[in-house]
Design a protein around this motif. Sequence first.
Motif, PDB file in Angstrom:
ATOM      1  N   ALA A 169       0.828  -1.203   0.000  1.00 55.31           N
ATOM      2  CA  ALA A 169       0.000   0.000   0.000  1.00 55.31           C
ATOM      3  C   ALA A 169       0.864   1.255   0.000  1.00 55.31           C
ATOM      4  O   ALA A 169       0.553   2.252  -0.680  1.00 55.31           O
ATOM      5  CB  ALA A 169      -0.928  -0.009   1.204  1.00 55.31           C
ATOM      6  N   LEU A 170       1.965   1.234   0.730  1.00 54.22           N
ATOM      7  CA  LEU A 170       2.877   2.383   0.733  1.00 54.22           C
ATOM      8  C   LEU A 170       3.529   2.568  -0.633  1.00 54.22           C
ATOM      9  O   LEU A 170       3.697   3.698  -1.107  1.00 54.22           O
ATOM     10  CB  LEU A 170       3.955   2.189   1.807  1.00 54.22           C
ATOM     11  N   LYS A 171       3.868   1.469  -1.280  1.00 56.98           N
ATOM     12  CA  LYS A 171       4.522   1.539  -2.578  1.00 56.98           C
ATOM     13  C   LYS A 171       3.598   2.093  -3.652  1.00 56.98           C
ATOM     14  O   LYS A 171       4.000   2.923  -4.476  1.00 56.98           O
ATOM     15  CB  LYS A 171       5.004   0.137  -2.991  1.00 56.98           C
ATOM     16  N   TYR A 172       2.343   1.671  -3.645  1.00 58.43           N
ATOM     17  CA  TYR A 172       1.425   1.999  -4.737  1.00 58.43           C
ATOM     18  C   TYR A 172       0.386   3.068  -4.384  1.00 58.43           C
ATOM     19  O   TYR A 172      -0.445   3.413  -5.232  1.00 58.43           O
ATOM     20  CB  TYR A 172       0.715   0.741  -5.215  1.00 58.43           C
ATOM     21  N   GLY A 173       0.427   3.573  -3.163  1.00 62.45           N
ATOM     22  CA  GLY A 173      -0.523   4.616  -2.805  1.00 62.45           C
ATOM     23  C   GLY A 173      -1.953   4.115  -2.874  1.00 62.45           C
ATOM     24  O   GLY A 173      -2.261   2.998  -2.469  1.00 62.45           O
ATOM     25  N   GLY A 174      -2.851   4.934  -3.425  1.00 60.43           N
ATOM     26  CA  GLY A 174      -4.261   4.592  -3.451  1.00 60.43           C
ATOM     27  C   GLY A 174      -4.625   3.444  -4.352  1.00 60.43           C
ATOM     28  O   GLY A 174      -5.764   2.966  -4.324  1.00 60.43           O
ATOM     29  N   GLN A 175      -3.673   2.966  -5.156  1.00 59.54           N
ATOM     30  CA  GLN A 175      -3.998   1.851  -6.044  1.00 59.54           C
ATOM     31  C   GLN A 175      -4.052   0.511  -5.303  1.00 59.54           C
ATOM     32  O   GLN A 175      -4.599  -0.462  -5.812  1.00 59.54           O
ATOM     33  CB  GLN A 175      -2.991   1.776  -7.201  1.00 59.54           C
ATOM     34  N   VAL A 176      -3.466   0.466  -4.104  1.00 59.18           N
ATOM     35  CA  VAL A 176      -3.510  -0.745  -3.275  1.00 59.18           C
ATOM     36  C   VAL A 176      -4.020  -0.377  -1.890  1.00 59.18           C
ATOM     37  O   VAL A 176      -3.527   0.556  -1.258  1.00 59.18           O
ATOM     38  CB  VAL A 176      -2.124  -1.406  -3.160  1.00 59.18           C
ATOM     39  N   VAL A 177      -5.034  -1.112  -1.430  1.00 57.40           N
ATOM     40  CA  VAL A 177      -5.559  -0.982  -0.074  1.00 57.40           C
ATOM     41  C   VAL A 177      -5.181  -2.240   0.687  1.00 57.40           C
ATOM     42  O   VAL A 177      -5.410  -3.355   0.193  1.00 57.40           O
ATOM     43  CB  VAL A 177      -7.087  -0.790  -0.081  1.00 57.40           C
ATOM     44  N   ALA A 178      -4.583  -2.083   1.860  1.00 58.70           N
ATOM     45  CA  ALA A 178      -4.124  -3.223   2.647  1.00 58.70           C
ATOM     46  C   ALA A 178      -5.103  -3.539   3.769  1.00 58.70           C
ATOM     47  O   ALA A 178      -5.579  -2.631   4.458  1.00 58.70           O
ATOM     48  CB  ALA A 178      -2.752  -2.936   3.234  1.00 58.70           C
ATOM     49  N   ARG A 179      -5.400  -4.814   3.944  1.00 52.20           N
ATOM     50  CA  ARG A 179      -6.236  -5.256   5.045  1.00 52.20           C
ATOM     51  C   ARG A 179      -5.696  -6.582   5.593  1.00 52.20           C
ATOM     52  O   ARG A 179      -5.249  -7.439   4.820  1.00 52.20           O
ATOM     53  CB  ARG A 179      -7.683  -5.463   4.604  1.00 52.20           C
ATOM     54  N   THR A 180      -5.775  -6.744   6.901  1.00 51.82           N
ATOM     55  CA  THR A 180      -5.439  -8.025   7.519  1.00 51.82           C
ATOM     56  C   THR A 180      -6.646  -8.950   7.419  1.00 51.82           C
ATOM     57  O   THR A 180      -7.771  -8.537   7.715  1.00 51.82           O
ATOM     58  CB  THR A 180      -5.052  -7.824   8.995  1.00 51.82           C
ATOM     59  N   LEU A 181      -6.420 -10.184   6.994  1.00 53.68           N
ATOM     60  CA  LEU A 181      -7.522 -11.126   6.835  1.00 53.68           C
ATOM     61  C   LEU A 181      -7.056 -12.549   7.085  1.00 53.68           C
ATOM     62  O   LEU A 181      -6.067 -12.997   6.495  1.00 53.68           O
ATOM     63  CB  LEU A 181      -8.113 -11.037   5.421  1.00 53.68           C
ATOM     64  N   ASP A 182      -7.782 -13.241   7.938  1.00 54.02           N
ATOM     65  CA  ASP A 182      -7.599 -14.675   8.152  1.00 54.02           C
ATOM     66  C   ASP A 182      -8.689 -15.388   7.351  1.00 54.02           C
ATOM     67  O   ASP A 182      -9.864 -15.349   7.721  1.00 54.02           O
ATOM     68  CB  ASP A 182      -7.709 -14.997   9.633  1.00 54.02           C
ATOM     69  N   VAL A 183      -8.304 -16.027   6.257  1.00 48.37           N
ATOM     70  CA  VAL A 183      -9.305 -16.624   5.370  1.00 48.37           C
ATOM     71  C   VAL A 183     -10.005 -17.819   6.000  1.00 48.37           C
ATOM     72  O   VAL A 183     -11.033 -18.280   5.484  1.00 48.37           O
ATOM     73  CB  VAL A 183      -8.693 -17.038   4.012  1.00 48.37           C
ATOM     74  N   THR A 184      -9.489 -18.338   7.117  1.00 44.97           N
ATOM     75  CA  THR A 184     -10.163 -19.452   7.782  1.00 44.97           C
ATOM     76  C   THR A 184     -11.388 -18.993   8.565  1.00 44.97           C
ATOM     77  O   THR A 184     -12.196 -19.815   8.993  1.00 44.97           O
ATOM     78  CB  THR A 184      -9.215 -20.190   8.742  1.00 44.97           C
ATOM     79  N   ASP A 185     -11.539 -17.692   8.750  1.00 43.39           N
ATOM     80  CA  ASP A 185     -12.647 -17.110   9.509  1.00 43.39           C
ATOM     81  C   ASP A 185     -13.708 -16.617   8.528  1.00 43.39           C
ATOM     82  O   ASP A 185     -13.583 -15.550   7.939  1.00 43.39           O
ATOM     83  CB  ASP A 185     -12.116 -15.948  10.356  1.00 43.39           C
ATOM     84  N   SER A 186     -14.768 -17.399   8.360  1.00 38.22           N
ATOM     85  CA  SER A 186     -15.761 -17.067   7.342  1.00 38.22           C
ATOM     86  C   SER A 186     -16.473 -15.754   7.645  1.00 38.22           C
ATOM     87  O   SER A 186     -16.822 -14.998   6.722  1.00 38.22           O
ATOM     88  CB  SER A 186     -16.791 -18.196   7.203  1.00 38.22           C
TER      89      SER A 186
END
Length: 265
Positions: free
Chosen positions: A50-67
Amino acid sequence: MNPAPELTGRLALVTGAGRGIGEAVVHALVERGARVLATDVAPDGVRALALKYGGQVVARTLDVTDSQAVEALVAEAEDTLGPLDIVVNVAGVLRTSAVAELTDEDWAATFAVNTNGVFHVSRSVSRRMAGRGTGSIVTVASNAAGIPRTDMAAYAASKAAAVMFTKCLGLELAPLGVRCNTVSPGSTLTDMQRGMWPAGDAQVEAAAARRVIDGDPASYRTGIPLGRIADPSDIADAVAFLVSDRARHITLHDLYVDGGATLRA
């Protein structure tokens, strides 16, 4: 005037985006004009993107095992960023062991990410894509899904399940205009691959890579006919093709990107 990049105006969700193949997929999609919601269970890698690409990338933490967490994130993304056009399931784990020594926890943890995670993300997003009549879902699986591997039963079985799930989903969604495909890498130069090698310096790593390229009859493993281990960008380029309009008539496909290692068995 030069034409706009082929994915301009599209929004993509990528899981496991913090490193390795997932990170490379983010780079490939951004370079082709897409905006990307980059997710990972560990925050540092996606924050760096997100820092590298600015607004073109949004970062979120996600555990895909948690539906529930998956559903909440997808709903938030669609409310705040816009409709998701592309999903790439990359999040994965590898726990190696002979079956006789494989623990219940290792088996369950492997399927929780590699199979259940693909189900959670794909189910949530496909519901929305189906209503719009458009979209592309790509699951990054493994060539181990199509050929037996010693000490990799949990990984291979979980990836095989993810492949068949994605194909079944694609069959259901094809009449609704949503395409579902898989990309199955072979040995790729990532932390997961290095984790299977002896620890050491560059010379030790080079020797380990050479053994992968040459193959190992003792473990019933062929070498790599093209004579090189894949770079993560090789896999990302295949993903970028499948989510583009150049692949508009491709669905239910499993694209092996392994340098010929499985002889497409």
